[in-house]
Write a protein that holds these residues in place. Structure first.
Motif, PDB file in Angstrom:
ATOM      1  N   ALA A  41       0.794  -1.219   0.000  1.00 26.54           N
ATOM      2  CA  ALA A  41       0.000   0.000   0.000  1.00 26.54           C
ATOM      3  C   ALA A  41       0.827   1.270   0.000  1.00 26.54           C
ATOM      4  O   ALA A  41       0.291   2.352  -0.121  1.00 26.54           O
ATOM      5  CB  ALA A  41      -0.933   0.001   1.223  1.00 26.54           C
ATOM      6  N   ILE A  42       2.146   1.174   0.170  1.00 25.29           N
ATOM      7  CA  ILE A  42       2.984   2.365   0.204  1.00 25.29           C
ATOM      8  C   ILE A  42       3.160   2.883  -1.225  1.00 25.29           C
ATOM      9  O   ILE A  42       3.714   2.213  -2.073  1.00 25.29           O
ATOM     10  CB  ILE A  42       4.353   2.061   0.820  1.00 25.29           C
ATOM     11  CG1 ILE A  42       4.193   1.561   2.257  1.00 25.29           C
ATOM     12  CG2 ILE A  42       5.230   3.303   0.816  1.00 25.29           C
ATOM     13  CD1 ILE A  42       5.474   1.093   2.892  1.00 25.29           C
ATOM     14  N   THR A  43       2.699   4.101  -1.465  1.00 26.79           N
ATOM     15  CA  THR A  43       2.815   4.726  -2.775  1.00 26.79           C
ATOM     16  C   THR A  43       3.377   6.121  -2.606  1.00 26.79           C
ATOM     17  O   THR A  43       3.302   6.713  -1.523  1.00 26.79           O
ATOM     18  CB  THR A  43       1.443   4.822  -3.469  1.00 26.79           C
ATOM     19  OG1 THR A  43       0.606   5.708  -2.695  1.00 26.79           O
ATOM     20  CG2 THR A  43       0.777   3.451  -3.575  1.00 26.79           C
ATOM     21  N   PRO A  44       3.953   6.696  -3.675  1.00 22.05           N
ATOM     22  CA  PRO A  44       4.422   8.084  -3.592  1.00 22.05           C
ATOM     23  C   PRO A  44       3.315   9.039  -3.175  1.00 22.05           C
ATOM     24  O   PRO A  44       3.557  10.006  -2.441  1.00 22.05           O
ATOM     25  CB  PRO A  44       4.915   8.365  -5.015  1.00 22.05           C
ATOM     26  CG  PRO A  44       5.307   7.029  -5.552  1.00 22.05           C
ATOM     27  CD  PRO A  44       4.310   6.067  -4.958  1.00 22.05           C
ATOM     28  N   LEU A  50       1.219  12.629   3.675  1.00 29.29           N
ATOM     29  CA  LEU A  50       1.476  12.639   5.103  1.00 29.29           C
ATOM     30  C   LEU A  50       1.941  14.030   5.543  1.00 29.29           C
ATOM     31  O   LEU A  50       2.779  14.640   4.883  1.00 29.29           O
ATOM     32  CB  LEU A  50       2.546  11.612   5.466  1.00 29.29           C
ATOM     33  CG  LEU A  50       2.170  10.141   5.331  1.00 29.29           C
ATOM     34  CD1 LEU A  50       3.387   9.269   5.578  1.00 29.29           C
ATOM     35  CD2 LEU A  50       1.046   9.778   6.264  1.00 29.29           C
ATOM     36  N   PRO A  51       1.458  14.545   6.672  1.00 25.87           N
ATOM     37  CA  PRO A  51       1.847  15.883   7.112  1.00 25.87           C
ATOM     38  C   PRO A  51       3.205  15.932   7.791  1.00 25.87           C
ATOM     39  O   PRO A  51       3.671  17.006   8.139  1.00 25.87           O
ATOM     40  CB  PRO A  51       0.735  16.254   8.101  1.00 25.87           C
ATOM     41  CG  PRO A  51       0.259  14.944   8.640  1.00 25.87           C
ATOM     42  CD  PRO A  51       0.379  13.967   7.500  1.00 25.87           C
ATOM     43  N   TYR A  52       3.860  14.774   7.974  1.00 28.53           N
ATOM     44  CA  TYR A  52       5.129  14.747   8.682  1.00 28.53           C
ATOM     45  C   TYR A  52       6.203  14.051   7.848  1.00 28.53           C
ATOM     46  O   TYR A  52       5.907  13.328   6.907  1.00 28.53           O
ATOM     47  CB  TYR A  52       4.972  14.022  10.026  1.00 28.53           C
ATOM     48  CG  TYR A  52       3.901  14.621  10.896  1.00 28.53           C
ATOM     49  CD1 TYR A  52       3.982  15.943  11.315  1.00 28.53           C
ATOM     50  CD2 TYR A  52       2.783  13.875  11.273  1.00 28.53           C
ATOM     51  CE1 TYR A  52       2.992  16.508  12.095  1.00 28.53           C
ATOM     52  CE2 TYR A  52       1.790  14.425  12.059  1.00 28.53           C
ATOM     53  CZ  TYR A  52       1.896  15.751  12.471  1.00 28.53           C
ATOM     54  OH  TYR A  52       0.907  16.299  13.240  1.00 28.53           O
ATOM     55  N   ALA A  53       7.446  14.271   8.238  1.00 22.98           N
ATOM     56  CA  ALA A  53       8.558  13.604   7.574  1.00 22.98           C
ATOM     57  C   ALA A  53       8.408  12.090   7.719  1.00 22.98           C
ATOM     58  O   ALA A  53       7.878  11.586   8.706  1.00 22.98           O
ATOM     59  CB  ALA A  53       9.881  14.075   8.163  1.00 22.98           C
ATOM     60  N   LEU A 169      13.864   8.115  -5.866  1.00 19.61           N
ATOM     61  CA  LEU A 169      13.206   8.340  -4.588  1.00 19.61           C
ATOM     62  C   LEU A 169      11.699   8.400  -4.780  1.00 19.61           C
ATOM     63  O   LEU A 169      11.221   8.733  -5.872  1.00 19.61           O
ATOM     64  CB  LEU A 169      13.703   9.642  -3.954  1.00 19.61           C
ATOM     65  CG  LEU A 169      15.193   9.683  -3.605  1.00 19.61           C
ATOM     66  CD1 LEU A 169      15.592  11.077  -3.151  1.00 19.61           C
ATOM     67  CD2 LEU A 169      15.520   8.655  -2.526  1.00 19.61           C
ATOM     68  N   PRO A 170      10.912   8.094  -3.751  1.00 15.04           N
ATOM     69  CA  PRO A 170       9.450   8.041  -3.902  1.00 15.04           C
ATOM     70  C   PRO A 170       8.824   9.347  -4.366  1.00 15.04           C
ATOM     71  O   PRO A 170       7.879   9.321  -5.163  1.00 15.04           O
ATOM     72  CB  PRO A 170       8.972   7.679  -2.490  1.00 15.04           C
ATOM     73  CG  PRO A 170      10.115   6.985  -1.862  1.00 15.04           C
ATOM     74  CD  PRO A 170      11.342   7.646  -2.420  1.00 15.04           C
ATOM     75  N   ILE A 171       9.308  10.479  -3.878  1.00 13.88           N
ATOM     76  CA  ILE A 171       8.699  11.761  -4.207  1.00 13.88           C
ATOM     77  C   ILE A 171       9.499  12.512  -5.267  1.00 13.88           C
ATOM     78  O   ILE A 171       8.946  12.994  -6.258  1.00 13.88           O
ATOM     79  CB  ILE A 171       8.543  12.637  -2.943  1.00 13.88           C
ATOM     80  CG1 ILE A 171       7.565  11.985  -1.972  1.00 13.88           C
ATOM     81  CG2 ILE A 171       8.066  14.047  -3.314  1.00 13.88           C
ATOM     82  CD1 ILE A 171       7.340  12.773  -0.703  1.00 13.88           C
ATOM     83  N   GLU A 172      10.821  12.595  -5.089  1.00 13.70           N
ATOM     84  CA  GLU A 172      11.645  13.389  -6.003  1.00 13.70           C
ATOM     85  C   GLU A 172      11.863  12.725  -7.356  1.00 13.70           C
ATOM     86  O   GLU A 172      12.241  13.379  -8.318  1.00 13.70           O
ATOM     87  CB  GLU A 172      13.010  13.695  -5.367  1.00 13.70           C
ATOM     88  CG  GLU A 172      12.956  14.682  -4.228  1.00 13.70           C
ATOM     89  CD  GLU A 172      12.568  14.022  -2.916  1.00 13.70           C
ATOM     90  OE1 GLU A 172      12.255  12.804  -2.937  1.00 13.70           O
ATOM     91  OE2 GLU A 172      12.558  14.696  -1.880  1.00 13.70           O
ATOM     92  N   GLN A 224      14.730   7.874   1.915  1.00 12.44           N
ATOM     93  CA  GLN A 224      14.012   9.108   2.230  1.00 12.44           C
ATOM     94  C   GLN A 224      12.631   9.127   1.603  1.00 12.44           C
ATOM     95  O   GLN A 224      12.460   8.851   0.418  1.00 12.44           O
ATOM     96  CB  GLN A 224      14.810  10.314   1.722  1.00 12.44           C
ATOM     97  CG  GLN A 224      14.120  11.652   1.924  1.00 12.44           C
ATOM     98  CD  GLN A 224      14.958  12.787   1.408  1.00 12.44           C
ATOM     99  OE1 GLN A 224      15.971  13.152   1.999  1.00 12.44           O
ATOM    100  NE2 GLN A 224      14.563  13.360   0.266  1.00 12.44           N
ATOM    101  N   GLY A 225      11.609   9.400   2.423  1.00 10.31           N
ATOM    102  CA  GLY A 225      10.260   9.605   1.925  1.00 10.31           C
ATOM    103  C   GLY A 225      10.036  11.102   1.785  1.00 10.31           C
ATOM    104  O   GLY A 225      10.483  11.726   0.834  1.00 10.31           O
TER     105      GLY A 225
END
Length: 232
Positions: A41-44, A50-53, A169-172, A224-225
């Motif tokens: 279930a972990i997706t970018p 998520l509001p936190y690091a 990386l998931p976001i970048e 890093q997320g």
């Protein structure tokens, strides 16, 4: 990292004393982060909302789990020697990974054993910035771990910069990194293992790492997320 249930989310509240986040908001964050099977279930998109690091963590070959930053604790005299804070990453199953500048310095409740303390009289070259030619590529420190009575074993690290490497990386997305190998030797046990780091080539920030906790303990892969400092 074990799959989590909604009932275990309630148990995390006992760990949150002194946390800068409110208990209710962190509980909501953990519920969002950990619903559904880990590694599936972990997706970018989930990480970005998520509001936190956060960061992805994988113990040995187990499925990835998404850890949320619960605490940021400054070290004594941090302002005078530029030592970064200890970041405490929490799972809803009460597992914790503590990092400083990307290095794992302590773990709690991990199956198979935990680092209990890492200390040194000199600054970790990762903190100084391994991308700089002036940074020492050798470091001595003391490492303690369990199970067993493994207290203050002398450790020696040698760093070798391999060159540039691409990392996704998931976001970048895909980014350019500096690939670094760290050979760790525990002379008392005649034990040697290798850690791997992918660094931001501009500022030396650790974007991903594969670290062995201690001799005969697990290997942790951290990615890093949402970076610390970028949380909403």
């Amino acid at each position: 990292m074990r799959q989590l249930t909604s009932l275990l989310l309630l148990g995390t509240l006992g760990l949150l004393g002194g946390c800068t986040q409110s208990s209710s908001s962190l509980t909501q964050t953990l519920a969002l982060a950990f619903e559904g099977p880990q590694g599936v279930a972990i997706t970018p998109q989930k990480i970005a909302q998520l509001p936190y690091a956060s960061m992805l963590a994988q113990q040995n070959s187990s499925p990835e789990a998404l850890l949320v930053l619960a605490w940021s604790e400054n070290n004594p005299h941090a302002s005078s020697n530029n030592i970064p804070p200890n970041l405490k990453w929490l799972s809803a199953n009460k597992e914790m990974v503590v990092t400083r500048a990307g290095r794992i310095i302590k773990t709690i409740n991990l199956g198979g054993g935990n680092i209990t303390k890492l200390s040194s009289n000199t600054i970790d070259p990762i903190i100084l910035g391994l991308q700089k030619e002036s940074t020492p590529k050798y470091w001595k420190y003391q490492l303690s771990w369990q199970p067993g009575y493994h207290s203050k074993y002398n450790a020696e690290s040698h760093f070798v910069i391999q060159g540039h490497a691409q990392l996704t990386l998931p976001i970048e997305g895909t980014v350019d990194t500096l690939l670094v190998y760290e050979t760790v030797t525990i002379p008392r046990l005649d034990s040697t293992y290798t850690n791997t780091y992918w660094l931001n080539p501009d500022n030396g920030t650790v974007l991903k790492s594969v670290q062995t906790l201690a001799p005969s303990l697990s290997t942790m892969t951290l990615t890093q997320g949402k970076a610390f400092g970028e949380q909403q």
